[in-house]
Write a protein that holds these residues in place. Structure first.
Motif, PDB file in Angstrom:
ATOM      1  N   VAL A  85      54.888 -13.159  39.244  1.00 39.31           N
ATOM      2  CA  VAL A  85      55.022 -12.578  37.913  1.00 39.31           C
ATOM      3  C   VAL A  85      53.777 -11.779  37.534  1.00 39.31           C
ATOM      4  O   VAL A  85      53.876 -10.699  36.947  1.00 39.31           O
ATOM      5  CB  VAL A  85      55.313 -13.680  36.863  1.00 39.31           C
ATOM      6  CG1 VAL A  85      55.345 -13.114  35.455  1.00 39.31           C
ATOM      7  CG2 VAL A  85      56.625 -14.385  37.191  1.00 39.31           C
ATOM      8  N   ALA A  86      52.592 -12.250  37.890  1.00 36.21           N
ATOM      9  CA  ALA A  86      51.356 -11.555  37.523  1.00 36.21           C
ATOM     10  C   ALA A  86      51.322 -10.159  38.137  1.00 36.21           C
ATOM     11  O   ALA A  86      51.032  -9.173  37.453  1.00 36.21           O
ATOM     12  CB  ALA A  86      50.138 -12.367  37.946  1.00 36.21           C
ATOM     13  N   SER A  87      51.621 -10.029  39.422  1.00 38.34           N
ATOM     14  CA  SER A  87      51.613  -8.704  40.055  1.00 38.34           C
ATOM     15  C   SER A  87      52.708  -7.811  39.489  1.00 38.34           C
ATOM     16  O   SER A  87      52.502  -6.608  39.297  1.00 38.34           O
ATOM     17  CB  SER A  87      51.777  -8.826  41.574  1.00 38.34           C
ATOM     18  OG  SER A  87      50.548  -9.135  42.169  1.00 38.34           O
ATOM     19  N   HIS A  88      53.859  -8.387  39.225  1.00 38.95           N
ATOM     20  CA  HIS A  88      54.959  -7.636  38.608  1.00 38.95           C
ATOM     21  C   HIS A  88      54.472  -7.018  37.291  1.00 38.95           C
ATOM     22  O   HIS A  88      54.691  -5.830  37.029  1.00 38.95           O
ATOM     23  CB  HIS A  88      56.124  -8.596  38.391  1.00 38.95           C
ATOM     24  CG  HIS A  88      57.341  -7.998  37.794  1.00 38.95           C
ATOM     25  ND1 HIS A  88      58.482  -8.706  37.625  1.00 38.95           N
ATOM     26  CD2 HIS A  88      57.612  -6.767  37.297  1.00 38.95           C
ATOM     27  CE1 HIS A  88      59.405  -7.952  37.051  1.00 38.95           C
ATOM     28  NE2 HIS A  88      58.897  -6.767  36.847  1.00 38.95           N
ATOM     29  N   GLU A  89      53.791  -7.804  36.471  1.00 39.13           N
ATOM     30  CA  GLU A  89      53.281  -7.316  35.181  1.00 39.13           C
ATOM     31  C   GLU A  89      52.204  -6.251  35.367  1.00 39.13           C
ATOM     32  O   GLU A  89      52.144  -5.278  34.613  1.00 39.13           O
ATOM     33  CB  GLU A  89      52.749  -8.479  34.350  1.00 39.13           C
ATOM     34  CG  GLU A  89      53.850  -9.404  33.854  1.00 39.13           C
ATOM     35  CD  GLU A  89      53.331 -10.652  33.163  1.00 39.13           C
ATOM     36  OE1 GLU A  89      52.102 -10.925  33.213  1.00 39.13           O
ATOM     37  OE2 GLU A  89      54.155 -11.373  32.572  1.00 39.13           O
ATOM     38  N   VAL A  90      51.329  -6.425  36.347  1.00 42.79           N
ATOM     39  CA  VAL A  90      50.273  -5.442  36.623  1.00 42.79           C
ATOM     40  C   VAL A  90      50.902  -4.100  36.996  1.00 42.79           C
ATOM     41  O   VAL A  90      50.526  -3.055  36.468  1.00 42.79           O
ATOM     42  CB  VAL A  90      49.347  -5.939  37.747  1.00 42.79           C
ATOM     43  CG1 VAL A  90      48.486  -4.806  38.310  1.00 42.79           C
ATOM     44  CG2 VAL A  90      48.468  -7.078  37.251  1.00 42.79           C
ATOM     45  N   ILE A  91      51.860  -4.126  37.903  1.00 36.88           N
ATOM     46  CA  ILE A  91      52.487  -2.888  38.367  1.00 36.88           C
ATOM     47  C   ILE A  91      53.212  -2.189  37.220  1.00 36.88           C
ATOM     48  O   ILE A  91      53.110  -0.968  37.057  1.00 36.88           O
ATOM     49  CB  ILE A  91      53.421  -3.172  39.558  1.00 36.88           C
ATOM     50  CG1 ILE A  91      52.604  -3.679  40.750  1.00 36.88           C
ATOM     51  CG2 ILE A  91      54.209  -1.924  39.939  1.00 36.88           C
ATOM     52  CD1 ILE A  91      53.422  -4.285  41.880  1.00 36.88           C
ATOM     53  N   GLU A  92      53.912  -2.939  36.400  1.00 39.33           N
ATOM     54  CA  GLU A  92      54.590  -2.330  35.249  1.00 39.33           C
ATOM     55  C   GLU A  92      53.592  -1.795  34.223  1.00 39.33           C
ATOM     56  O   GLU A  92      53.838  -0.777  33.584  1.00 39.33           O
ATOM     57  CB  GLU A  92      55.544  -3.328  34.601  1.00 39.33           C
ATOM     58  CG  GLU A  92      56.799  -3.541  35.425  1.00 39.33           C
ATOM     59  CD  GLU A  92      57.822  -4.412  34.738  1.00 39.33           C
ATOM     60  OE1 GLU A  92      57.449  -5.242  33.867  1.00 39.33           O
ATOM     61  OE2 GLU A  92      59.010  -4.276  35.080  1.00 39.33           O
ATOM     62  N   ALA A  93      52.432  -2.442  34.075  1.00 38.19           N
ATOM     63  CA  ALA A  93      51.425  -2.003  33.103  1.00 38.19           C
ATOM     64  C   ALA A  93      50.862  -0.622  33.427  1.00 38.19           C
ATOM     65  O   ALA A  93      50.394   0.080  32.539  1.00 38.19           O
ATOM     66  CB  ALA A  93      50.283  -3.017  33.018  1.00 38.19           C
ATOM     67  N   VAL A  94      50.918  -0.225  34.709  1.00 34.71           N
ATOM     68  CA  VAL A  94      50.415   1.098  35.091  1.00 34.71           C
ATOM     69  C   VAL A  94      51.539   2.103  35.287  1.00 34.71           C
ATOM     70  O   VAL A  94      51.337   3.163  35.875  1.00 34.71           O
ATOM     71  CB  VAL A  94      49.504   1.028  36.345  1.00 34.71           C
ATOM     72  CG1 VAL A  94      48.291   0.158  36.076  1.00 34.71           C
ATOM     73  CG2 VAL A  94      50.277   0.565  37.565  1.00 34.71           C
TER      74      VAL A  94
END
Length: 182
Positions: A118-127
């Protein structure tokens, strides 16, 4: 362990100044198109996130993709040291690396992460990442790299959006130009 599969460095070797210089030279050579790499290994630009002399993580931008990397690896891979996770460093690293990827001709970038990360998913969507599909238990995202407009910034500062790359940290500028240090 650090290395590209051909030569590996242990933490102890990387602590030795002579070996560390060899490690950095090898990583820099991996980015040069004229460097002959083993089969299945692609040219990549490796960036380290260091702030106030402290290492927080590393990011690799693969210059092109093999069929296997298209399925499960993508153009960009990153890791944040465990004690620095959930503090916004991955988002900053990824956001600040996108103009470098664009300069390498990567646009859009393909990024992948485990479906349960979930953390990486959120990082990728944040950019600006947009989910394409799921393959082999990995989410695949398309991330524009040439959007020099808003860059997500999270971390020790509050969440902000910046209109240009003037806040790009020194580590990105220095390593993208092939220099060691500041």
């Amino acid at each position: 362990m650090y290395g590209d599969g051909e030569e590996k460095w242990s933490r102890e070797q990387a602590d030795d100044p002579t070996e560390f210089v060899r490690l950095v030279e090898r990583l820099q050579a991996d980015a040069w198109p004229e460097t002959v790499l083993p089969p299945g290994i692609v040219h990549q630009t490796v960036l380290w996130f260091v702030e106030a002399g402290e290492w927080f993580g590393r990011l690799s931008i693969r210059h092109h993709l093999t069929p296997a990397l298209t399925e499960v690896g993508g153009h960009v891979g990153y890791v944040v040291r465990p004690s620095a996770r959930r503090r916004g460093y991955a988002t900053r690293m990824l956001a600040e690396s996108l103009p470098i990827a664009a300069g390498l001709g990567v646009n859009p970038a393909l990024l992948t992460c485990s479906a349960d990360n979930v953390a990486s998913h959120e990082v990728i969507e944040a950019v600006g990442g947009q989910l394409i599909d799921t393959r082999h238990g990995r989410l695949r995202f398309r991330v524009p790299t040439n959007n020099r407009g808003l860059i997500a910034q999270r971390g020790p500062r509050e969440n902000t959006m910046v209109e240009d790359d003037s806040t790009q940290t020194d580590w990105m500028r220095d390593l993208s130009r092939g220099r060691i240090g500041r």
